[in-house]
Design a protein around this motif. Structure first.
Motif, PDB file in Angstrom:
ATOM      1  N   UNK A 137      -5.793  -0.979   5.806  1.00  0.00           N
ATOM      2  CA  UNK A 137      -6.880  -1.836   6.290  1.00  0.00           C
ATOM      3  C   UNK A 137      -7.565  -2.562   5.132  1.00  0.00           C
ATOM      4  N   UNK A 138      -7.800  -1.841   4.034  1.00  0.00           N
ATOM      5  CA  UNK A 138      -8.448  -2.486   2.888  1.00  0.00           C
ATOM      6  C   UNK A 138      -7.554  -3.557   2.276  1.00  0.00           C
ATOM      7  N   UNK A 139      -6.240  -3.280   2.244  1.00  0.00           N
ATOM      8  CA  UNK A 139      -5.317  -4.285   1.704  1.00  0.00           C
ATOM      9  C   UNK A 139      -5.293  -5.519   2.601  1.00  0.00           C
ATOM     10  N   UNK A 140      -5.318  -5.334   3.923  1.00  0.00           N
ATOM     11  CA  UNK A 140      -5.286  -6.468   4.858  1.00  0.00           C
ATOM     12  C   UNK A 140      -6.580  -7.279   4.781  1.00  0.00           C
ATOM     13  N   UNK A 141      -7.710  -6.568   4.553  1.00  0.00           N
ATOM     14  CA  UNK A 141      -8.975  -7.297   4.465  1.00  0.00           C
ATOM     15  C   UNK A 141      -9.054  -8.152   3.207  1.00  0.00           C
ATOM     16  N   UNK A 142      -8.256  -7.835   2.184  1.00  0.00           N
ATOM     17  CA  UNK A 142      -8.257  -8.604   0.932  1.00  0.00           C
ATOM     18  C   UNK A 142      -7.155  -9.667   0.903  1.00  0.00           C
ATOM     19  N   UNK A 143      -6.284  -9.684   1.910  1.00  0.00           N
ATOM     20  CA  UNK A 143      -5.112 -10.565   1.879  1.00  0.00           C
ATOM     21  C   UNK A 143      -5.177 -11.565   3.038  1.00  0.00           C
ATOM     22  N   UNK A 144      -5.231 -12.854   2.687  1.00  0.00           N
ATOM     23  CA  UNK A 144      -5.256 -13.902   3.718  1.00  0.00           C
ATOM     24  C   UNK A 144      -3.868 -14.433   4.021  1.00  0.00           C
ATOM     25  N   UNK A 145      -2.954 -14.351   3.060  1.00  0.00           N
ATOM     26  CA  UNK A 145      -1.556 -14.728   3.301  1.00  0.00           C
ATOM     27  C   UNK A 145      -0.686 -13.980   2.305  1.00  0.00           C
ATOM     28  N   UNK A 146       0.584 -13.908   2.615  1.00  0.00           N
ATOM     29  CA  UNK A 146       1.488 -13.178   1.730  1.00  0.00           C
ATOM     30  C   UNK A 146       2.008 -11.925   2.419  1.00  0.00           C
ATOM     31  N   UNK A 147       1.895 -10.792   1.728  1.00  0.00           N
ATOM     32  CA  UNK A 147       2.460  -9.560   2.282  1.00  0.00           C
ATOM     33  C   UNK A 147       1.671  -8.349   1.793  1.00  0.00           C
ATOM     34  N   UNK A 148       1.794  -7.293   2.560  1.00  0.00           N
ATOM     35  CA  UNK A 148       1.284  -5.972   2.171  1.00  0.00           C
ATOM     36  C   UNK A 148       2.449  -5.005   2.340  1.00  0.00           C
ATOM     37  N   UNK A 149       2.848  -4.376   1.237  1.00  0.00           N
ATOM     38  CA  UNK A 149       4.001  -3.478   1.242  1.00  0.00           C
ATOM     39  C   UNK A 149       3.546  -2.026   1.106  1.00  0.00           C
ATOM     40  N   UNK A 150       4.071  -1.182   2.007  1.00  0.00           N
ATOM     41  CA  UNK A 150       3.862   0.268   1.881  1.00  0.00           C
ATOM     42  C   UNK A 150       5.120   0.822   1.225  1.00  0.00           C
ATOM     43  N   UNK A 151       4.996   1.200  -0.063  1.00  0.00           N
ATOM     44  CA  UNK A 151       6.149   1.660  -0.839  1.00  0.00           C
ATOM     45  C   UNK A 151       6.097   3.187  -0.911  1.00  0.00           C
ATOM     46  N   UNK A 152       7.126   3.835  -0.362  1.00  0.00           N
ATOM     47  CA  UNK A 152       7.191   5.305  -0.327  1.00  0.00           C
ATOM     48  C   UNK A 152       8.269   5.755  -1.307  1.00  0.00           C
ATOM     49  N   UNK A 153       7.856   6.497  -2.345  1.00  0.00           N
ATOM     50  CA  UNK A 153       8.809   7.110  -3.273  1.00  0.00           C
ATOM     51  C   UNK A 153       8.534   8.606  -3.292  1.00  0.00           C
TER      52      UNK A 153
END
Length: 418
Positions: free
Chosen positions: A344-360
């Motif tokens: 949610x915090x990443x989406x609130x800071x991003x108006x365009x582009x992408x949000x990636x959830x990277x699981x290692x």
């Protein structure tokens, strides 16, 4: 109610008992030693005088001889002086004091011996008197009196020293007790070390009390945080449910009704996850007995689906990149809240582009292409989301970082313990 003694009173009582016991033992040993010395001296002297008496009586008809300087010998009990009454437990060649009923003014010792005199078996009695015994007892009494006076003086001095030491040891505890008694129930500030606290135990006690007070403060803060988080985080799903209920009354379309049902179901699930997580943060759970579990990729997909509504028409893609596995003690609802708040915090800071959830392996990174930390949005939601994340990480011993990316945006990282 039985009165409880202070440490100083107990110290005084115990020390006095031990001191008087030592003095009594000392004088009893001294008295026993003086009597033993008298007996040993009398025995050796009378054995010597017995041999002298036998030599003096041999070849004569005498029944009484004086053995200078302190003994007399008598042949046969009938020849003893009338005032002499022997000890009832008399044994041969052993010194005994006369019976207390004897009519003798001096303290005398007696010894019985079976001997052969002029070819006949006879019983020889030796009576021994030495006035040095009387003088020695008087001197011993004077010596014991002097020792008693010195012992009592030393006892008084030692008791004074012990009381001083006891006062120094117990005074910090008394001050600490008074300080705790004067504190108000709402005062949870650190306890100050009492004046004169010179022992390690007092320092450790204050440290332990402050440690318990810190735990209580943390518990109170968790309770306050629960109220603060719950009042805000539950507001959003409630609004969703309220809006869905309102919309349900305005349409008869099955597709529309199903869509609102799904929204309400997701809102209910979000509320349940928040309540479970926030309540768990207020408890002191034993994590050592909590089982480990492997996080499935489907869990991240469900989180992604539940947060698509936060895009609000923005051209932003939410991607899941799986490069390893997460093994953790976090329950399913808690993990959903943790990752959901980061998303949610990443989406609130991003108006365009992408949000990636990277699981290692044992690491989750949420990478966005938004405005970064310098341009992060304001508002209560942003701050509370990260506070919940930090509280979850603190409880489950995870490491949380939030850093700017070199090419824009920021990355939030959670590292789970191995």
């Amino acid at each position: 109610m039985k009165r409880i003694k202070t440490a100083k009173q107990l110290t005084f009582t115990y020390f006095s008992i031990v001191a008087f016991a030592i003095i009594a033992f000392h004088f009893s040993m001294l008295e026993s030693m003086s009597e033993n010395i008298e007996m040993i001296y009398a025995e050796n002297r009378m054995l010597k005088d017995k041999n002298t008496a036998i030599h003096m009586l041999e070849g004569t008809d005498l029944t009484h001889v004086v053995v200078p300087p302190f003994s007399e010998a008598f042949v046969g009990e009938e020849n003893l002086p009338s005032g002499v009454i022997l000890d009832r437990h008399l044994k041969d060649d052993k010194p005994y004091e006369l019976d207390e009923s004897s009519d003798m003014t001096e303290e005398m010792f007696s010894m019985r011996s079976h001997i052969v005199l002029n070819g006949e078996n006879k019983v020889l009695y030796i009576l021994h008197y030495d006035e040095i015994y009387e003088t020695s007892e008087e001197q011993m009494f004077e010596t014991q009196s002097t020792q008693l006076f010195l012992s009592l003086l030393l006892l008084a001095l030692s008791l004074w020293v012990v009381l001083r030491i006891s006062d120094r040891l117990t005074k910090p505890l008394s001050q600490l007790s008074k300080s705790l008694g004067d504190r108000s129930p709402s005062n949870i500030s650190p306890i100050e070390l009492p004046e004169g606290a010179a022992t390690r135990e007092v320092h450790q006690l204050v440290e332990r009390l402050n440690g318990y007070q810190d735990q209580i403060s943390a518990l109170i803060e968790r309770e306050r945080a629960f109220n603060r988080y719950a009042s805000h985080e539950l507001r959003t799903p409630l609004m969703v449910m309220k809006g869905a209920v309102t919309l349900l009354g305005k349409s008869d379309s099955k597709v529309f009704i199903e869509r609102q049902r799904v929204r309400m179901d997701q809102a209910c699930q979000e509320m349940e996850d928040y309540i479970t997580t926030l309540l768990s943060l207020t408890r002191e759970d034993d994590l050592s007995v909590a089982p480990n579990r492997t996080v499935e990729t489907s869990e991240f997909e469900r989180i992604r689906q539940m947060h698509l509504g936060y895009l609000a028409g923005k051209p932003v893609m939410i991607n899941i990149i799986s490069e390893g596995q997460i093994i953790t003690k976090l329950p399913v609802p808690t993990l959903h809240i943790l990752v959901g708040n980061l998303l949610k915090n990443a989406l609130s800071c991003t108006d365009d582009g992408s949000v990636n959830i990277v699981v290692s392996d044992n690491t989750i990174r949420v990478v966005d292409t938004g405005c970064g930390l310098s341009g992060k949005p304001g508002g209560e939601s942003y701050g509370l989301g990260l506070m919940i994340v930090r509280d979850i990480c603190a409880k489950y011993q995870c490491k949380f970082t939030l850093l700017d990316n070199d090419d824009g945006g920021c990355t939030s990282t959670v590292v789970f313990p191995s």
